[in-house]
Motif scaffolding. Structure first.
Motif, PDB file in Angstrom:
ATOM      1  N   LEU A  73      41.541  50.970  43.713  1.00  0.00           N
ATOM      2  CA  LEU A  73      42.427  50.274  44.369  1.00  0.00           C
ATOM      3  C   LEU A  73      43.720  49.772  43.780  1.00  0.00           C
ATOM      4  O   LEU A  73      44.557  50.983  43.458  1.00  0.00           O
ATOM      5  CB  LEU A  73      41.588  48.928  43.193  1.00  0.00           C
ATOM      6  N   ALA A  74      44.551  49.298  45.455  1.00  0.00           N
ATOM      7  CA  ALA A  74      45.829  49.428  44.937  1.00  0.00           C
ATOM      8  C   ALA A  74      45.787  48.100  44.419  1.00  0.00           C
ATOM      9  O   ALA A  74      46.644  46.865  44.645  1.00  0.00           O
ATOM     10  CB  ALA A  74      46.046  49.301  46.544  1.00  0.00           C
ATOM     11  N   PRO A  80      43.858  43.204  44.660  1.00  0.00           N
ATOM     12  CA  PRO A  80      42.578  43.582  44.378  1.00  0.00           C
ATOM     13  C   PRO A  80      42.243  43.515  43.125  1.00  0.00           C
ATOM     14  O   PRO A  80      41.141  43.166  43.084  1.00  0.00           O
ATOM     15  CB  PRO A  80      43.174  45.140  44.859  1.00  0.00           C
ATOM     16  N   LEU A  81      43.106  43.322  41.910  1.00  0.00           N
ATOM     17  CA  LEU A  81      43.038  42.267  40.485  1.00  0.00           C
ATOM     18  C   LEU A  81      42.177  40.927  40.718  1.00  0.00           C
ATOM     19  O   LEU A  81      41.340  40.831  39.511  1.00  0.00           O
ATOM     20  CB  LEU A  81      44.146  42.478  39.709  1.00  0.00           C
ATOM     21  N   ARG A 166      41.927  32.200  38.629  1.00  0.00           N
ATOM     22  CA  ARG A 166      40.734  31.190  39.131  1.00  0.00           C
ATOM     23  C   ARG A 166      40.769  31.036  40.961  1.00  0.00           C
ATOM     24  O   ARG A 166      39.996  31.496  41.761  1.00  0.00           O
ATOM     25  CB  ARG A 166      39.383  30.994  38.865  1.00  0.00           C
ATOM     26  N   ARG A 167      41.835  30.368  40.999  1.00  0.00           N
ATOM     27  CA  ARG A 167      42.716  29.590  42.322  1.00  0.00           C
ATOM     28  C   ARG A 167      42.843  30.537  43.516  1.00  0.00           C
ATOM     29  O   ARG A 167      42.508  30.623  44.091  1.00  0.00           O
ATOM     30  CB  ARG A 167      43.372  28.532  41.895  1.00  0.00           C
ATOM     31  N   LEU A 168      43.058  31.609  42.996  1.00  0.00           N
ATOM     32  CA  LEU A 168      43.853  32.493  43.498  1.00  0.00           C
ATOM     33  C   LEU A 168      42.783  33.443  43.623  1.00  0.00           C
ATOM     34  O   LEU A 168      42.442  33.946  44.878  1.00  0.00           O
ATOM     35  CB  LEU A 168      44.603  33.687  42.915  1.00  0.00           C
ATOM     36  N   GLY A 345      47.950  47.687  55.154  1.00  0.00           N
ATOM     37  CA  GLY A 345      46.344  47.776  54.243  1.00  0.00           C
ATOM     38  C   GLY A 345      45.696  47.902  53.436  1.00  0.00           C
ATOM     39  O   GLY A 345      45.143  48.145  53.347  1.00  0.00           O
ATOM     40  N   ALA A 346      47.605  48.339  52.879  1.00  0.00           N
ATOM     41  CA  ALA A 346      46.478  48.886  51.024  1.00  0.00           C
ATOM     42  C   ALA A 346      45.489  47.945  50.090  1.00  0.00           C
ATOM     43  O   ALA A 346      45.324  48.061  49.754  1.00  0.00           O
ATOM     44  CB  ALA A 346      48.413  48.372  50.568  1.00  0.00           C
ATOM     45  N   THR A 347      45.522  46.955  50.559  1.00  0.00           N
ATOM     46  CA  THR A 347      44.268  45.982  50.518  1.00  0.00           C
ATOM     47  C   THR A 347      43.250  46.393  50.494  1.00  0.00           C
ATOM     48  O   THR A 347      41.917  45.381  49.878  1.00  0.00           O
ATOM     49  CB  THR A 347      44.747  44.376  49.454  1.00  0.00           C
TER      50      THR A 347
END
Length: 467
Positions: A73-74, A80-81, A166-168, A345-347
């Motif tokens: 993952l990027a 992506p985390l 959580r919101r993110l 588009g790395a994500t």
């Protein structure tokens, strides 16, 4: 027995196991390290330090090393985390602390700082920096000097309360909330923009530092000892130029950094005896330059007297001694690509990272030889963007890009002054609206380095035509 215990400790860190026997998730530390031995070793040392300090103060926490847990993952873009961390820790912890592998952490001080913040709120904490003027790096976003947009200096850590996490994560799961641009240029800025769109602004704290001083809970450690010796002759500097810019740009590099480069060639579309340029038979293009760059790589693969290839533009300013010091931390017999990392588009799974060309693209000799193999990286046309094409090629070859904030696609004035503190830069790019010789003298002239460094320490400083 000692070896077995040490290996078990490393395994526990890699699995994100808690810092104390109770394994309660009060604090979550994520070390966003890069995928190379020197960076992984630094991440392990930082994780071990956090675990050791947590036991001394009886703090319950979890440590994750990103390259171990999310290797595909990027994570350098942060996005992506979000969902993964929210699922694991969104309801059983108070804070998520994102760190780079070179961070210095004083855990007791950090806990003391965060005790003053209500963790039930949507909180975003860091070392705040801001743009002084519109810059290409941030897509020329408007700068309001009365109410500046603040974003974090990631070297000093980025802290999220778990309600904000959580919101993110929830917002990120909605694809309509994703950033409008496919490019990742400045990950810390773009992440802060996303958080701002979710209703939270960055809170600055003086205890999150770059230069370590009393009271700092997190600071940046730019100094590292590396045993290898790399001298200027080990690096083949390949300067990309064209006849149009010979008279304007080449005298600048010849009077500055090229004097330190004992192994170089200036590759152009024409041979010019006045400047010693060489032609590889590739015509000039208005943009892209993929054909020229790949011709340089194929030509360099046939050379014997180099360990590293540095591909730079004719309006790139570079510190040769600092680059050599940086390269002493890496093995030229490995597949290594180093520079300032951008993403397209790395994500997403289809995206990729790439080394933005203006700051300099550095490749190990072994990687150069691999890239030069017929059929490995063949440009669809000469004017395809070379840096982005190479990024796609490196992804296909499973070669990770090592990002270094010592390289700069822009000019010094394109960066907040706080981001240029604490480290020594390796490169800057573009002569537009600056006097390049003055830029070199102010930022890159190595003659003043002795007062900043000694021995084999490397002190790095810690944008794109298509934009």
């Amino acid at each position: 027995m000692g070896f077995v215990s040490a290996m078990l400790g490393v395994w526990l860190i890699a699995q994100g196991i808690g810092c104390t026997e109770e394994q309660k998730d009060s604090y979550v530390f994520v070390i966003l390290n890069q995928q190379s031995p020197v960076h992984y070793e630094a991440a392990q040392q930082l994780a071990s330090h956090i675990i050791s300090e947590s036991k001394q103060i009886d703090l319950s926490c979890v440590v994750h090393i990103a390259s171990e847990e999310w290797p595909d993952l990027a994570v350098w873009t942060y996005f992506p985390l979000l969902e993964s961390l929210s699922k694991q820790h969104g309801h059983n912890s108070s804070w998520v602390v994102l760190l780079e592998e070179w961070a210095i952490v004083r855990l007791e001080k950090l806990v003391g700082i965060l005790q003053d913040y209500p963790s039930a709120q949507l909180l975003f904490i860091g070392r705040a920096v801001k743009d002084e003027e519109e810059t290409i790096i941030h897509h020329y976003a408007r700068v309001d000097r009365k109410h500046p947009f603040l974003f974090p200096d990631a070297r000093a850590g980025v802290i999220l309360s778990t309600p904000l996490l959580r919101r993110l994560a929830e917002r990120w799961s909605n694809t309509s909330m994703h950033p409008s641009s496919d490019f990742t240029i400045d990950a810390q800025y773009e992440f802060a923009k996303f958080i701002n769109s979710c209703g939270s602004e960055l809170s600055h704290h003086e205890g999150l530092c770059v230069l370590e001083k009393p009271g700092c809970a997190v600071a940046f450690n730019p100094s590292r000892k590396c045993e290898r010796i790399v001298n200027a002759h080990d690096v083949h500097f390949a300067v990309k130029s064209c006849g149009q810019f010979h008279a304007e740009r080449l005298p600048v590099i010849q009077s500055t950094w090229l004097k330190d480069a004992t192994n170089y060639a200036i590759y152009s579309d024409v041979e010019d005896a006045a400047y010693g340029t060489a032609s590889l038979g590739i015509p000039n293009t208005e943009r892209g330059h993929c054909g020229k760059t790949m011709a340089i790589i194929r030509h360099a693969a046939q050379l014997d007297s180099f360990q590293w290839l540095a591909v730079v533009d004719d309006d790139t300013l570079i510190s040769v001694p600092r680059l050599c010091a940086l390269l002493s931390c890496y093995n030229s017999q490995d597949h290594v690509a180093i520079g300032e990392k951008y993403g397209y588009g790395a994500t997403s799974a289809r995206g990729y990272g790439y080394i933005t060309g203006g700051g300099g693209m550095i490749f190990s000799k072994t990687l150069v030889e691999q890239l030069a193999v017929p059929g490995t990286c063949e440009c669809p046309s000469n004017d395809i963007p070379d840096d982005m094409f190479l990024g796609m090629c490196l992804k296909r070859l499973s070669v990770p890009i090592v990002h270094s904030s010592a390289f700069h696609q822009g000019r010094p004035i394109d960066y907040p002054k706080e981001l240029l503190e604490g480290e020594l830069p390796v490169s800057f790019h573009r002569y537009w609206m600056v006097e390049p010789r003055q830029v070199y003298a102010r930022w890159l002239d190595h003659s003043s380095d002795k007062k900043h460094s000694s021995g084999g320490d490397f002190l790095p400083v810690s944008v794109h035509t298509e934009l």
